[in-house]
Scaffold this active site. Structure first.
Site, short mmCIF file in Angstrom:
data_model
loop_
_atom_site.label_atom_id
_atom_site.label_comp_id
_atom_site.label_asym_id
_atom_site.label_seq_id
_atom_site.Cartn_x
_atom_site.Cartn_y
_atom_site.Cartn_z
N LYS A 118 -1.15 -1.41 -9.45
CA LYS A 118 -1.31 -0.07 -8.42
C LYS A 118 -2.73 0.47 -8.01
CE LYS A 118 1.28 0.78 -4.27
NZ LYS A 118 1.62 -0.15 -3.82
N ASP B 50 -2.35 -0.80 1.23
CA ASP B 50 -0.96 -0.39 1.14
C ASP B 50 -1.28 0.57 2.15
OD1 ASP B 50 0.78 0.35 -0.85
OD2 ASP B 50 0.09 2.47 -0.94
#
Ligand code: NAD
Length: 426
Positions: free
Chosen positions: A113, A153
């Site tokens: 991430k 995201d």
């Protein structure tokens, strides 16, 4: 690029929650502490400095991170978010969750991430492009189609992926289609990516309905959140014979026991921004809290976290909950609902449609062939239906004293640990 010490993320509450879940899964599996100790840290946490020349001529420096949590099952995979309050702890926690989500989805990816501490609304398009290209250039030696494959995201999108893809391709000297996913369709992305998370949430609700309440046909559904996930979950559940009786957004909810016209509600939402402007049939305006407590068979929280709590769990009547949103149910509420016999398909399973579609995009990019939407969705259906039933069966066989989430985490962690053992890492 600098690698940063654990003290920068260990005190973060989101990180601590992720570690707590890891410990619970390890306990179910009987794993020793030393394995938890290995898994609670990312394999690598990268911090980069990004100097951007603002339109006013001044240089501003932004901080960015990429956490590469675990690669035992394959290259790291997970999104990149742009938010002014992003912390390294949040990024590490989210990368750990991606490891479990990808493991559970049965796709050949580890977890990663990224985040950049920036308010993207304050940057012009040119400044955003410079920030995105410089961030990705700084990561270039540590990402790649076989190394780490980012995706969008919060506040990043297919355009951001196009900049990343182009920057990386210039550095390596060829079109590296597989370095990011959820790209624009012109650059090897799939139209079906837009619907994939909602489609996956609907699929897991459909499968849970088959296993728990006798099928999806004629069952009533309430959906909180009518954005990307909620709208497509509603659309597909209706197509499969369910009756969507209520949907909501920030403006409130609409309820019609005879069923909402989902296409019309999507049109109203697109045109006016508020689903509560829907006027068809005998629709009644309700609050978001009332929506959760409706007498329905299936509930889909697809808005935000912590909406099902110990304060309302007792009043929830649905027998199946499929978590489109991340973290909509608190642990206390989950315990109450589990005792009441409610199946909660956990977020790491129910909203894995997006990352699974990313894998479909990536694998076809790498073979040099492009898929139609029908082919892509049929594959997603096969994969997620299989995954749901595998997890459901394991839950029922081995972990039925616990909520399905506990079983899902245990299965996910177990797969990673077995891969690490086979590779001789532990
Ligand atoms: P979105 O912004 O498109 O839609 C969110 C919807 O929820 C909107 O209709 C908004 O009005 C509503 N909403 C927000 N706060 C609310 C509140 N407090 N009460 C009621 N309604 C509220 O977002 P999305 O992409 O649909 O994502 C929804 C959730 O799903 C988020 O938790 C997100 O993290 C999760 N998720 C999304 C994806 C994806 O691919 N889109 C993937 C995995 C998880």
């Amino acid at each position: 690029m600098t690698e940063i010490p654990a003290s920068l993320y260990e005190n973060d509450p989101t990180y601590q929650m992720a570690v707590k879940q890891l410990r619970e899964a390890a306990q179910l599996l009987g794993l020793p502490d030393e394995i938890v100790e290995v898994l609670r840290h990312p394999e690598r946490l990268i911090q980069v400095k990004i100097p951007v020349r603002r339109d006013n001529g001044k240089i501003e420096v932004y901080l960015g991170w990429r956490s590469q949590h675990n690669s035992a099952l394959g290259p790291y995979k997970g999104g990149i978010r742009y938010r002014e309050d992003v912390t390294p702890g949040e990024v590490v926690a989210l990368s750990m969750w991606m490891t479990w989500k990808n493991s559970l989805a049965g796709i050949p990816y580890g977890g990663g991430k990224g985040g950049v501490r920036v308010n993207p609304k304050l940057l012009s398009q040119r400044e955003l492009e410079e920030l995105s290209r410089k961030y990705f250039a700084a990561l270039a030696r540590n990402v790649g189609p076989d190394v780490d494959i980012p995706a969008p995201d919060v506040y990043t999108n297919p355009q951001t992926m196009a900049w990343y893809f182009d920057e990386y391709s210039k550095i390596v000297g060829y079109n590296a289609w597989g370095v990011v996913t959820a790209k624009p369709v012109e650059l090897g992305g799939l139209h079906a990516r837009t619907v994939s998370t909602g489609y996956g949430t609907a699929l897991t609700a459909r499968e849970a309905a088959k296993r728990w309440i006798g099928g999806i046909e004629g069952k009533t559904v309430a959906i909180q959140g009518f954005g990307n996930v909620g709208q497509y979950a509603a659309k597909y559940l209706k197509e499969w014979g369910a009756i969507v009786v209520a949907v909501s957004d920030r403006s409130g909810g609409i309820y019609d026991p005879n069923g909402i016209d989902v296409e019309e509600a999507m049109k109203v939402k697109a045109e006016t921004g508020k689903v509560t402007n829907y006027k068809k049939g005998n629709v009644k305006i309700i609050s978001n809290e009332e929506l959760l407590e409706l007498d329905v068979d299936i509930l889909i929280p697809a808005a935000t976290e912590n909406v099902i709590t110990k304060a309302n769990a007792d009043r929830i009547k649905a027998k199946v909950i499929s978590e489109g949103a991340n973290g909509p149910t608190t642990p206390e509420a989950e315990e109450i609902l589990h005792k009441k016999g409610v199946v909660i398909v956990p977020d790491i399973l129910a909203n894995a449609g997006g990352v699974t579609m990313s894998w479909i995009e990536w694998s076809h990019n790498r073979m040099g062939c492009w898929l139609t939407d029908e082919e892509a969705l049929a594959r997603l259906d096969r994969i997620m239906t299989h995954n749901f039933n595998r997890v459901f069966d394991d839950w029922q066989k081995k972990f039925s004293d616990y909520p399905m989430r506990a079983a899902a985490y245990a299965i996910a962690v177990d797969r990673v640990v077995r891969a690490m053992k086979l590779r001789g890492w532990i």
